[in-house]
Scaffold this motif. Structure first.
Motif, PDB file in Angstrom:
ATOM      1  N   MET A 197       0.838  -1.154   0.047  1.00  0.00           N
ATOM      2  CA  MET A 197       0.141   0.015  -0.003  1.00  0.00           C
ATOM      3  C   MET A 197       0.807   1.162   0.020  1.00  0.00           C
ATOM      4  O   MET A 197       0.466   2.291  -0.490  1.00  0.00           O
ATOM      5  CB  MET A 197      -0.971   0.088   1.073  1.00  0.00           C
ATOM      6  CG  MET A 197      -2.264  -0.804   1.120  1.00  0.00           C
ATOM      7  SD  MET A 197      -3.170  -0.714   2.536  1.00  0.00           S
ATOM      8  CE  MET A 197      -4.017   0.985   2.188  1.00  0.00           C
ATOM      9  N   SER A 198       2.098   0.979   0.472  1.00  0.00           N
ATOM     10  CA  SER A 198       2.866   2.352   0.466  1.00  0.00           C
ATOM     11  C   SER A 198       3.370   2.795  -1.048  1.00  0.00           C
ATOM     12  O   SER A 198       3.804   3.875  -1.124  1.00  0.00           O
ATOM     13  CB  SER A 198       4.319   2.066   1.113  1.00  0.00           C
ATOM     14  OG  SER A 198       5.079   0.974   0.356  1.00  0.00           O
ATOM     15  N   LEU A 199       2.857   1.725  -2.009  1.00  0.00           N
ATOM     16  CA  LEU A 199       3.254   2.173  -3.495  1.00  0.00           C
ATOM     17  C   LEU A 199       2.040   2.840  -4.080  1.00  0.00           C
ATOM     18  O   LEU A 199       1.995   3.124  -5.293  1.00  0.00           O
ATOM     19  CB  LEU A 199       3.443   0.919  -4.142  1.00  0.00           C
ATOM     20  CG  LEU A 199       4.844   0.111  -4.055  1.00  0.00           C
ATOM     21  CD1 LEU A 199       4.684  -1.161  -4.530  1.00  0.00           C
ATOM     22  CD2 LEU A 199       6.035   0.835  -4.308  1.00  0.00           C
ATOM     23  N   GLY A 200       0.808   2.770  -3.121  1.00  0.00           N
ATOM     24  CA  GLY A 200      -0.379   3.436  -3.861  1.00  0.00           C
ATOM     25  C   GLY A 200      -1.373   2.416  -3.603  1.00  0.00           C
ATOM     26  O   GLY A 200      -1.111   1.123  -3.695  1.00  0.00           O
ATOM     27  N   GLU A 201      -2.668   2.851  -3.319  1.00  0.00           N
ATOM     28  CA  GLU A 201      -3.847   1.637  -3.477  1.00  0.00           C
ATOM     29  C   GLU A 201      -3.879   0.852  -4.582  1.00  0.00           C
ATOM     30  O   GLU A 201      -4.440  -0.158  -4.550  1.00  0.00           O
ATOM     31  CB  GLU A 201      -5.309   2.441  -3.092  1.00  0.00           C
ATOM     32  CG  GLU A 201      -5.011   2.981  -1.503  1.00  0.00           C
ATOM     33  CD  GLU A 201      -6.534   3.319  -0.963  1.00  0.00           C
ATOM     34  OE1 GLU A 201      -7.650   3.076  -1.847  1.00  0.00           O
ATOM     35  OE2 GLU A 201      -6.582   3.980   0.232  1.00  0.00           O
ATOM     36  N   LYS A 202      -4.044   1.583  -5.876  1.00  0.00           N
ATOM     37  CA  LYS A 202      -4.132   1.022  -7.206  1.00  0.00           C
ATOM     38  C   LYS A 202      -3.040  -0.123  -7.104  1.00  0.00           C
ATOM     39  O   LYS A 202      -3.340  -1.097  -7.638  1.00  0.00           O
ATOM     40  CB  LYS A 202      -4.003   1.814  -8.201  1.00  0.00           C
ATOM     41  CG  LYS A 202      -5.277   2.947  -8.194  1.00  0.00           C
ATOM     42  CD  LYS A 202      -5.207   3.981  -9.365  1.00  0.00           C
ATOM     43  CE  LYS A 202      -6.275   4.702  -9.594  1.00  0.00           C
ATOM     44  NZ  LYS A 202      -6.354   5.749 -10.658  1.00  0.00           N
ATOM     45  N   ALA A 203      -2.036   0.281  -6.832  1.00  0.00           N
ATOM     46  CA  ALA A 203      -0.641  -0.981  -6.927  1.00  0.00           C
ATOM     47  C   ALA A 203      -0.971  -2.043  -6.113  1.00  0.00           C
ATOM     48  O   ALA A 203      -1.011  -3.207  -6.483  1.00  0.00           O
ATOM     49  CB  ALA A 203       0.612  -0.188  -6.578  1.00  0.00           C
ATOM     50  N   ALA A 204      -1.534  -1.676  -4.829  1.00  0.00           N
ATOM     51  CA  ALA A 204      -1.915  -2.742  -3.626  1.00  0.00           C
ATOM     52  C   ALA A 204      -3.030  -3.502  -4.388  1.00  0.00           C
ATOM     53  O   ALA A 204      -2.878  -4.720  -4.327  1.00  0.00           O
ATOM     54  CB  ALA A 204      -2.487  -1.954  -2.420  1.00  0.00           C
ATOM     55  N   VAL A 205      -4.091  -2.987  -5.118  1.00  0.00           N
ATOM     56  CA  VAL A 205      -5.044  -3.759  -5.511  1.00  0.00           C
ATOM     57  C   VAL A 205      -4.546  -4.622  -6.776  1.00  0.00           C
ATOM     58  O   VAL A 205      -4.864  -5.715  -6.827  1.00  0.00           O
ATOM     59  CB  VAL A 205      -6.324  -2.823  -5.976  1.00  0.00           C
ATOM     60  CG1 VAL A 205      -7.182  -3.594  -6.843  1.00  0.00           C
ATOM     61  CG2 VAL A 205      -6.758  -2.131  -5.012  1.00  0.00           C
ATOM     62  N   GLY A 206      -3.755  -4.037  -7.328  1.00  0.00           N
ATOM     63  CA  GLY A 206      -3.100  -4.876  -8.558  1.00  0.00           C
ATOM     64  C   GLY A 206      -2.231  -6.237  -8.143  1.00  0.00           C
ATOM     65  O   GLY A 206      -1.939  -7.060  -8.930  1.00  0.00           O
ATOM     66  N   LEU A 207      -1.616  -5.954  -6.824  1.00  0.00           N
ATOM     67  CA  LEU A 207      -0.957  -7.099  -6.463  1.00  0.00           C
ATOM     68  C   LEU A 207      -1.980  -7.956  -5.608  1.00  0.00           C
ATOM     69  O   LEU A 207      -1.268  -8.927  -5.175  1.00  0.00           O
ATOM     70  CB  LEU A 207       0.137  -6.552  -5.423  1.00  0.00           C
ATOM     71  CG  LEU A 207       1.413  -5.628  -6.075  1.00  0.00           C
ATOM     72  CD1 LEU A 207       2.201  -4.803  -4.913  1.00  0.00           C
ATOM     73  CD2 LEU A 207       1.998  -6.601  -6.987  1.00  0.00           C
TER      74      LEU A 207
END
Length: 312
Positions: A197-207
């Protein structure tokens, strides 16, 4: 710090006599002081520091705000107010006190999350802290009002305002360790998702992570940790700010490394503050909450004045 906590105190038992006692010499008075007074408060300080350090790191990571801290944002004050209200209503058992502290901390965490959703507030660290300070001040004022209602409960409530690890038997840990154990399991579960999530919520969802579920788990973990710490030592401010500040300086921005380093750094900070509280006003003792505030306030000012608060 553990050794210093066992050797140093405000009473007449010197560090030299305490060391001799620990190495096998016979000093009955010194042994009583170490085993019945210093050892329990040392263990309680270790647990309290661990809980508050982890709670501060989790809050800062969840809000992406380096100034987020349980004491500054009203989480500790909410826990302390709930305990004070329970005492006024006649609560006396340690179990009830612990459960009430958890509920108060959970309410404080809910207000923190709500504040981060306010337009322009969650992205402004200083404004968020000012809002949290306002909430803390309100809760402390209400706690003070409770002290005026019932003089019998006033002395007990006063403990929650100043904060202390002195005079507590090890038996109090029996009601808090299960909650801390549950919180540690939640910490293990959210450490990797928080790093994503430190990379951003969109990145976290993508992961493959679910931000809403992660926030809920972090909220529960913080409530369990802060509630347990408050039940043990009262509302201690700034510990949750100082500990992550130190650990990030050592480990960098990775939340997983920060959480691991909080395990030794948190207890070391609280133990150091407790030792200072015994020595600075000997033969009397200064409240632990006052010492943590004196240590944490300059750190807060240093972070704000730096003008380059790290992005979490």
């Amino acid at each position: 710090m553990i050794l210093a906590s066992l050797l140093l105190g405000a009473g007449p038992i010197s560090a030299h006599v305490s060391l001799e006692t620990l190495t096998g010499s016979t000093h009955p008075d010194a042994w009583f002081v170490i085993s019945e007074l210093r050892f329990p408060r040392t263990v309680i300080a270790v647990v309290t520091g661990l809980a508050l350090g982890l709670a501060g790191a989790l809050l800062q990571s969840m809000t992406r705000n380096p100034l987020a801290e349980p004491g500054l944002l009203g989480v500790s004050a909410g826990s302390g107010f709930a305990v004070a209200l329970a005492i006024l209503l006649g609560a006396s058992t340690a179990t009830l006190t612990t459960v009430v502290a958890q509920l108060g901390a959970l309410a404080g965490c809910g207000l923190v999350i709500a504040a981060t959703r306010v337009q322009g507030l969650g992205n402004d660290p200083v404004r968020l802290v000012l809002a949290g300070a306002t909430l803390s001040g309100l809760l402390l004022a209400l706690t003070s009002m409770l002290m005026l209602i019932d003089q019998r409960a006033a002395d007990e409530i006063r403990f929650w305002i100043t904060g202390s690890v002195a005079g507590k038997p090890l038996a109090v840990l029996a009601t808090t360790l299960p909650f801390i154990g549950m919180a540690l399991m939640l910490v293990l579960a959210v450490a990797k998702p928080l790093a994503a999530m430190s990379l951003g919520e969109k990145a976290a969802v993508g992961l493959g992570h679910h931000p809403g579920r992660i926030r809920l788990m972090v909220t529960l973990a913080v409530a369990l940790l802060v509630g347990s710490a408050t039940a043990l030592a009262g509302p201690l401010i700034f510990v949750g700010l100082v500990v992550p500040f130190i650990t990030r300086a050592i480990a960098g921005p990775d939340i997983r490394r920060t959480l691991w380093l909080c395990l030794p750094v948190g207890p070391a900070v609280v133990l150091g503050a407790d030792v200072v509280s015994r020595l600075v006003a000997a033969p009397a003792e200064m409240p632990l909450g006052v010492v943590t505030a004196l240590i944490g306030a300059p750190v807060l000012l240093a972070i704000v004045r730096a003008g380059r608060m790290p992005s979490l």
